[in-house]
Design an enzyme around this catalytic site. Structure first.
Site, short mmCIF file in Angstrom:
data_model
loop_
_atom_site.label_atom_id
_atom_site.label_comp_id
_atom_site.label_asym_id
_atom_site.label_seq_id
_atom_site.Cartn_x
_atom_site.Cartn_y
_atom_site.Cartn_z
N HIS A 70 0.88 -1.18 0.00
CA HIS A 70 0.00 0.00 0.00
C HIS A 70 0.91 1.22 0.00
O HIS A 70 1.62 1.47 0.97
CB HIS A 70 -0.93 -0.01 1.22
CG HIS A 70 -2.00 -1.06 1.13
ND1 HIS A 70 -2.46 -1.76 2.23
CD2 HIS A 70 -2.69 -1.54 0.06
CE1 HIS A 70 -3.39 -2.62 1.85
NE2 HIS A 70 -3.56 -2.50 0.53
N SER A 71 0.86 1.95 -1.10
CA SER A 71 1.94 2.92 -1.39
C SER A 71 2.04 4.05 -0.38
O SER A 71 3.11 4.57 -0.14
CB SER A 71 1.75 3.50 -2.78
OG SER A 71 0.39 3.70 -3.07
N ARG A 72 0.94 4.43 0.27
CA ARG A 72 1.00 5.59 1.16
C ARG A 72 1.65 5.25 2.49
O ARG A 72 1.88 6.10 3.33
CB ARG A 72 -0.39 6.16 1.40
CG ARG A 72 -1.39 5.24 2.05
CD ARG A 72 -2.75 5.91 2.09
NE ARG A 72 -3.82 5.04 2.56
CZ ARG A 72 -5.10 5.41 2.55
NH1 ARG A 72 -5.44 6.60 2.10
NH2 ARG A 72 -6.05 4.59 2.99
N GLU A 73 1.91 3.95 2.70
CA GLU A 73 2.46 3.52 4.00
C GLU A 73 3.99 3.64 3.96
O GLU A 73 4.72 2.65 3.98
CB GLU A 73 1.97 2.10 4.30
CG GLU A 73 0.44 2.07 4.39
CD GLU A 73 -0.20 0.68 4.34
OE1 GLU A 73 -1.44 0.60 4.30
OE2 GLU A 73 0.55 -0.32 4.35
N ARG A 128 -3.26 4.66 -2.26
CA ARG A 128 -3.08 3.34 -1.62
C ARG A 128 -2.87 2.22 -2.64
O ARG A 128 -2.09 1.29 -2.41
CB ARG A 128 -4.32 3.06 -0.80
CG ARG A 128 -4.53 1.62 -0.35
CD ARG A 128 -5.88 1.47 0.30
NE ARG A 128 -6.31 0.11 0.49
CZ ARG A 128 -6.22 -0.54 1.67
NH1 ARG A 128 -5.71 0.05 2.72
NH2 ARG A 128 -6.65 -1.77 1.77
N ASN A 145 -3.59 -5.78 -1.99
CA ASN A 145 -3.77 -6.74 -0.88
C ASN A 145 -5.17 -7.31 -0.86
O ASN A 145 -5.68 -7.73 0.18
CB ASN A 145 -3.41 -6.10 0.46
CG ASN A 145 -3.18 -7.18 1.53
OD1 ASN A 145 -2.64 -8.25 1.23
ND2 ASN A 145 -3.58 -6.91 2.75
N ARG A 146 -5.87 -7.26 -1.96
CA ARG A 146 -7.16 -7.94 -2.14
C ARG A 146 -7.16 -8.75 -3.44
O ARG A 146 -8.21 -9.27 -3.83
CB ARG A 146 -8.31 -6.91 -2.19
CG ARG A 146 -8.50 -6.07 -0.93
CD ARG A 146 -8.89 -6.89 0.29
NE ARG A 146 -9.18 -6.07 1.45
CZ ARG A 146 -8.27 -5.58 2.29
NH1 ARG A 146 -6.97 -5.84 2.07
NH2 ARG A 146 -8.62 -4.85 3.33
N HIS A 197 2.87 -3.76 6.64
CA HIS A 197 1.93 -2.67 6.36
C HIS A 197 2.03 -1.64 7.49
O HIS A 197 2.74 -1.83 8.47
CB HIS A 197 0.49 -3.20 6.37
CG HIS A 197 0.15 -4.15 5.28
ND1 HIS A 197 -0.76 -3.87 4.31
CD2 HIS A 197 0.60 -5.40 4.98
CE1 HIS A 197 -0.87 -4.89 3.48
NE2 HIS A 197 -0.05 -5.82 3.86
N SER A 198 1.31 -0.57 7.34
CA SER A 198 1.05 0.33 8.49
C SER A 198 -0.36 0.88 8.26
O SER A 198 -0.83 0.89 7.13
CB SER A 198 2.09 1.48 8.52
OG SER A 198 1.74 2.51 7.60
N TYR A 249 -10.40 -7.24 10.92
CA TYR A 249 -11.69 -7.46 10.25
C TYR A 249 -11.51 -8.53 9.17
O TYR A 249 -10.39 -8.92 8.86
CB TYR A 249 -12.24 -6.18 9.62
CG TYR A 249 -11.23 -5.33 8.86
CD1 TYR A 249 -11.23 -3.94 9.03
CD2 TYR A 249 -10.28 -5.87 8.01
CE1 TYR A 249 -10.33 -3.13 8.36
CE2 TYR A 249 -9.38 -5.08 7.34
CZ TYR A 249 -9.40 -3.70 7.52
OH TYR A 249 -8.49 -2.91 6.85
N GLU A 271 1.27 -4.47 11.07
CA GLU A 271 0.74 -3.12 10.92
C GLU A 271 1.60 -2.24 11.85
O GLU A 271 1.43 -2.29 13.06
CB GLU A 271 -0.74 -3.05 11.33
CG GLU A 271 -1.69 -3.79 10.37
CD GLU A 271 -1.94 -3.00 9.09
OE1 GLU A 271 -1.49 -1.84 9.02
OE2 GLU A 271 -2.54 -3.56 8.16
#
Lengths: 310, 93
Positions: A70-73, A128, A145-146, A197-198, A249, A271
């Site tokens: 996820h690029s923004r992390e 993201r 990631n889906r 991830h974060s 979740y 995370e």
């Protein structure tokens, strides 16, 4: 462009170009133990690079670590870079790293989503997904990631291309995912997978797509507990841990579920911290402490994998 | 570069599953407006949501009208982004 890693700042955030230049310098300076693999190209045709840490042998059991899906992390890429340097600086000194690398290989994919990461620097810091586009689809990007085969399209992913958790048209439709799948499947001897991830300070294991416990749930629970304790002892940052579906979740089509279903018993998702108030905008001053604590947790998982061959 | 001046991140503590689903509904009510940084998961976990400045009034009214307790986790995203960019430039220098 920098000519060596000595002037590279490990306590700052960097652009994709700076990271790729660092990778080249890093491999040149540590060619006895590190090599650079290109496992594919992203949707916008950027190279997908993996660092291989090996002290010899062939097709040794291996540990896979990735960051930045996820690029923004941004803290995850920065942590990946720091970990790379830690591995080479500790080999031959630290017993754990030396034992692991004398028996196993480590593969580290620092920028799993290069197109999205470049976009966070050029246009949208909070992007993201990847940057794929398809005829007739109004919105850009798939949540990488889906997009994995395990539980694809189930609850916790979205069929709407404009959603942040859009799973894509089909499993592994995204080149960034397909490249990793092809690499790990052709390697055939990856024994642990760690996806970084974060944020929200959690250490989780499969499953995400269902509440059903995995067969070695007990073992993963205790390993996560030990890893989180090792992390806590560095700077006092508290993590929660457990399976993804019961801790966070339900999420479908995720990396660690696919890894687990592909036979990789030790699959974990981190995370990383935000210390409760920065979210994805963790200040660069927290890069080093975050990497230091994460490293201790990752070492715990690596040692367990080394001592529990399968 | 997109500008996020005035955008805020709200941290919401949903008391129960019903309140969580009210938050999930927001994604449908305001498509592509609310950006969940931490999605609605379970009552014990906070939900962090980035809200564009233009939507702040509506969203806060929605939360208050449904009794959803929240606080402002990031008051102005652009301020943090400017600091981040300055730190990168300084490091590069």
């Amino acid at each position: 462009l920098e000519r060596s890693t000595s002037s590279f700042s490990y306590s700052s955030y960097h652009t994709l170009e700076e990271i790729y230049t660092w990778i080249d310098n890093f491999v040149t300076e540590h060619s006895d133990i590190v090599s650079k693999l290109q496992i594919g190209h992203s949707f916008e045709n950027r190279s997908i690079l993996v660092l291989k840490f090996s002290t010899g042998g062939s097709r040794r059991p291996a540990i896979w670590i990735d960051s930045g899906i996820h690029s923004r992390e941004w803290i995850t890429h920065a942590t990946g870079i720091w970990i790379a340097r830690k591995i080479v600086s500790e080999y031959g000194k630290d017993r754990v790293v030396t034992d692991v690398l004398n028996a196993m290989d480590i593969f580290l994919e620092i920028v799993s989503n290069p197109d999205g990461f470049a976009y966070t620097h050029s246009m949208n810091r909070l992007w993201r997904k990847n940057k794929s586009s398809r005829p007739g689809i109004f919105c850009i990007g798939v949540d990488l990631n889906r997009n994995w085969k395990s539980g694809f399209g189930g609850n916790g992913s979205n069929n709407n291309p404009c959603s942040e958790t859009y799973h894509g048209p089909s499993p592994q439709s995204e080149p960034e995912v397909a490249a990793v799948v092809d690499f790990i499947m052709s390697h055939g001897n990856v024994k642990a997978l760690i996806s970084i991830h974060s944020y929200s300070q959690m250490l989780m294991y499969p499953y995400g797509h269902s509440l059903e416990p995995v067969s070695n749930q007990e073992e993963l629970y205790h390993l996560a507990k030990d890893a989180v304790q090792a992390l806590y002892e560095v700077h006092g940052i508290e993590y929660i841990y457990g399976s993804i579906s019961t801790t966070l979740y339900v999420a479908s089509g995720i990396t660690v579920d696919w890894a687990y279903d592909s036979g990789i018993k030790y699959s974990f998702s981190f995370e990383l911290r935000d210390t409760g108030r920065y979210g994805f905008l963790l200040p660069a001053a927290q890069i080093i402490p975050t990497a230091q604590e994460t490293w201790m947790a990752i070492q715990t998982i690596m040692v367990h994998t080394l001592h529990h061959p399968y | 570069q997109m500008n996020f001046t005035g955008d805020q991140v709200l941290r919401i503590l949903a008391k129960n599953e019903k309140q969580l689903s009210l938050l999930r509904d927001l994604e449908g009510l305001k498509p592509q407006k609310v950006d969940f940084w931490r999605g609605p998961a379970r009552p014990s976990l906070p939900v962090d949501m980035r809200v564009p400045f233009s939507e702040l009034k509506d969203i806060k009214a929605y939360l208050e009208s449904h009794g959803l307790a929240y606080n402002v986790m990031i008051k102005d995203i652009q301020v943090l982004l400017d600091e981040e960019r300055e730190a990168m430039a300084k490091s590069r220098r």
